[in-house]
Design a protein around this motif. Structure first.
Motif, PDB file in Angstrom:
ATOM      1  N   LYS A 205      -3.790   1.332  -8.570  1.00  0.00           N
ATOM      2  CA  LYS A 205      -3.870   2.787  -8.455  1.00  0.00           C
ATOM      3  C   LYS A 205      -5.291   3.183  -8.065  1.00  0.00           C
ATOM      4  N   ALA A 206      -5.675   2.738  -6.883  1.00  0.00           N
ATOM      5  CA  ALA A 206      -7.051   2.940  -6.428  1.00  0.00           C
ATOM      6  C   ALA A 206      -7.159   4.184  -5.562  1.00  0.00           C
ATOM      7  N   GLU A 207      -8.342   4.770  -5.572  1.00  0.00           N
ATOM      8  CA  GLU A 207      -8.638   5.926  -4.723  1.00  0.00           C
ATOM      9  C   GLU A 207      -9.361   5.522  -3.443  1.00  0.00           C
ATOM     10  N   LEU A 208     -10.100   4.426  -3.512  1.00  0.00           N
ATOM     11  CA  LEU A 208     -10.820   3.902  -2.345  1.00  0.00           C
ATOM     12  C   LEU A 208     -10.315   2.488  -2.080  1.00  0.00           C
ATOM     13  N   VAL A 209      -9.740   2.271  -0.913  1.00  0.00           N
ATOM     14  CA  VAL A 209      -9.149   0.972  -0.568  1.00  0.00           C
ATOM     15  C   VAL A 209      -9.933   0.379   0.594  1.00  0.00           C
ATOM     16  N   LEU A 210     -10.477  -0.812   0.387  1.00  0.00           N
ATOM     17  CA  LEU A 210     -11.287  -1.508   1.379  1.00  0.00           C
ATOM     18  C   LEU A 210     -10.509  -2.712   1.886  1.00  0.00           C
ATOM     19  N   LEU A 211     -10.154  -2.713   3.153  1.00  0.00           N
ATOM     20  CA  LEU A 211      -9.356  -3.794   3.740  1.00  0.00           C
ATOM     21  C   LEU A 211     -10.200  -4.534   4.773  1.00  0.00           C
ATOM     22  N   ASP A 212     -10.524  -5.782   4.476  1.00  0.00           N
ATOM     23  CA  ASP A 212     -11.390  -6.578   5.348  1.00  0.00           C
ATOM     24  C   ASP A 212     -10.535  -7.410   6.306  1.00  0.00           C
ATOM     25  N   GLU A 213     -10.505  -7.014   7.565  1.00  0.00           N
ATOM     26  CA  GLU A 213      -9.748  -7.693   8.625  1.00  0.00           C
ATOM     27  C   GLU A 213      -8.275  -7.932   8.239  1.00  0.00           C
ATOM     28  N   PRO A 214      -7.555  -6.885   7.850  1.00  0.00           N
ATOM     29  CA  PRO A 214      -6.155  -7.076   7.421  1.00  0.00           C
ATOM     30  C   PRO A 214      -5.216  -7.481   8.549  1.00  0.00           C
ATOM     31  N   LEU A 215      -5.629  -7.285   9.812  1.00  0.00           N
ATOM     32  CA  LEU A 215      -4.753  -7.563  10.962  1.00  0.00           C
ATOM     33  C   LEU A 215      -5.129  -8.854  11.678  1.00  0.00           C
ATOM     34  N   ASN A 216      -6.103  -9.561  11.161  1.00  0.00           N
ATOM     35  CA  ASN A 216      -6.633 -10.723  11.863  1.00  0.00           C
ATOM     36  C   ASN A 216      -5.704 -11.931  11.765  1.00  0.00           C
ATOM     37  N   GLY A 217      -5.413 -12.564  12.898  1.00  0.00           N
ATOM     38  CA  GLY A 217      -4.684 -13.821  12.912  1.00  0.00           C
ATOM     39  C   GLY A 217      -3.208 -13.734  12.598  1.00  0.00           C
ATOM     40  N   ILE A 218      -2.609 -12.565  12.767  1.00  0.00           N
ATOM     41  CA  ILE A 218      -1.177 -12.421  12.484  1.00  0.00           C
ATOM     42  C   ILE A 218      -0.464 -11.840  13.700  1.00  0.00           C
ATOM     43  N   ASP A 219       0.852 -12.014  13.737  1.00  0.00           N
ATOM     44  CA  ASP A 219       1.604 -11.607  14.922  1.00  0.00           C
ATOM     45  C   ASP A 219       1.824 -10.094  14.964  1.00  0.00           C
ATOM     46  N   TYR A 220       2.332  -9.639  16.082  1.00  0.00           N
ATOM     47  CA  TYR A 220       2.477  -8.206  16.332  1.00  0.00           C
ATOM     48  C   TYR A 220       3.367  -7.533  15.288  1.00  0.00           C
ATOM     49  N   LYS A 221       4.495  -8.162  14.943  1.00  0.00           N
ATOM     50  CA  LYS A 221       5.432  -7.553  13.989  1.00  0.00           C
ATOM     51  C   LYS A 221       4.776  -7.374  12.625  1.00  0.00           C
ATOM     52  N   ALA A 222       4.063  -8.395  12.157  1.00  0.00           N
ATOM     53  CA  ALA A 222       3.390  -8.293  10.863  1.00  0.00           C
ATOM     54  C   ALA A 222       2.308  -7.219  10.900  1.00  0.00           C
ATOM     55  N   ARG A 223       1.576  -7.114  12.028  1.00  0.00           N
ATOM     56  CA  ARG A 223       0.563  -6.065  12.151  1.00  0.00           C
ATOM     57  C   ARG A 223       1.197  -4.685  12.046  1.00  0.00           C
ATOM     58  N   GLU A 224       2.330  -4.503  12.715  1.00  0.00           N
ATOM     59  CA  GLU A 224       3.017  -3.209  12.669  1.00  0.00           C
ATOM     60  C   GLU A 224       3.450  -2.866  11.245  1.00  0.00           C
ATOM     61  N   GLU A 225       3.967  -3.839  10.512  1.00  0.00           N
ATOM     62  CA  GLU A 225       4.404  -3.593   9.136  1.00  0.00           C
ATOM     63  C   GLU A 225       3.222  -3.218   8.249  1.00  0.00           C
ATOM     64  N   ILE A 226       2.114  -3.900   8.437  1.00  0.00           N
ATOM     65  CA  ILE A 226       0.924  -3.610   7.642  1.00  0.00           C
ATOM     66  C   ILE A 226       0.388  -2.215   7.961  1.00  0.00           C
ATOM     67  N   ILE A 227       0.299  -1.896   9.247  1.00  0.00           N
ATOM     68  CA  ILE A 227      -0.186  -0.571   9.649  1.00  0.00           C
ATOM     69  C   ILE A 227       0.726   0.523   9.103  1.00  0.00           C
TER      70      ILE A 227
END
Length: 228
Positions: free
Chosen positions: A143-165
């Motif tokens: 239950k965070a107010e500030l979320v820091l994501l370090d390279e969450p899209l790196n090295g993964i395929d297009y479908k996984a990137r879309e789901e994460i985004i």
């Protein structure tokens, strides 16, 4: 103001990883943290998350000097894997629940199903895309107010990137702030509101991307190339 960094500096041996950086973040915004490898992005995130101390300068959270009480309000997702290989996805949830008081086990259960994962899957057997989704599910179950994501899209395929985004966009609202470091400018072009441009540990510029696009028509990649 949610977060203020004043004259923030971090030395590692004889090298400045972050150099006299002054920056503020507002609540309810999505920021892109942009720069080449070694520019200081990860070091800055770790200082904000309370995982490493500044060599000089200060960090204020809602006007108060950053301290252990703020850790429940700040969630950091590292770029490297941080689960033990012998765990299954259910174990990861239990591990997080033991470690973070603000972890919501029910929310975690919902997110892993939503992302096409199951509690029985072994961490060691996950693809890079599944591993990225697992990290995000664990991070967003706090239950965070500030979320820091370090390279969450790196090295993964297009479908996984879309789901994460899509999951990030579902979670983002006026009560929280996201900071996403990435090299994949085209992937975040449509939803990142501000670009924070860093080189050699120094803040070059913070840009209101929507305003800039309306005034000049430049894409995020154009702005990046002009600044960097």
């Amino acid at each position: 103001m949610m977060l203020e960094c004043k004259d923030l500096t971090k030395w590692y041996g004889g090298k400045k990883a972050v150099d006299d950086l002054t920056l503020y973040l507002e609540k309810g915004k999505i920021y892109g943290l942009l720069g080449e490898n070694g520019s200081g992005k990860t070091t800055w995130m770790k200082m904000v998350a309370g995982l490493t101390k500044p060599s000089r300068g200060e960090i204020l959270y809602e006007g108060e000097k950053l301290n252990y009480r703020h850790r429940a309000k700040i969630a950091y997702m590292a770029t490297e894997p941080f689960f033990y290989s012998f765990m299954n996805i259910g174990d990861v949830g239990e591990y997080y629940e033991d470690f973070f008081e603000d972890f919501d086990g029910k929310r975690y259960a919902e997110l892993i199903v939503k992302l096409g994962l199951s509690r029985e899957m072994k961490v060691k057997d996950l693809s890079s895309g599944m591993g990225a989704k697992l990290k995000l599910a664990a991070t967003l179950s706090r239950k965070a107010e500030l979320v820091l994501l370090d390279e969450p899209l790196n090295g993964i395929d297009y479908k996984a990137r879309e789901e994460i985004i899509n999951l990030v966009l579902e979670e983002a609202d006026e009560n929280n702030t996201f900071v996403i470091s990435t090299h994949l400018l085209e992937e975040v072009e449509s939803f990142v509101e501000y670009g924070i441009f860093i080189r050699d540990g120094k803040l070059l510029e913070k840009v209101n991307l929507e305003s800039e696009r309306m005034k000049t028509g430049r894409s995020l990649a154009d702005i990046y190339l002009d600044i960097m």
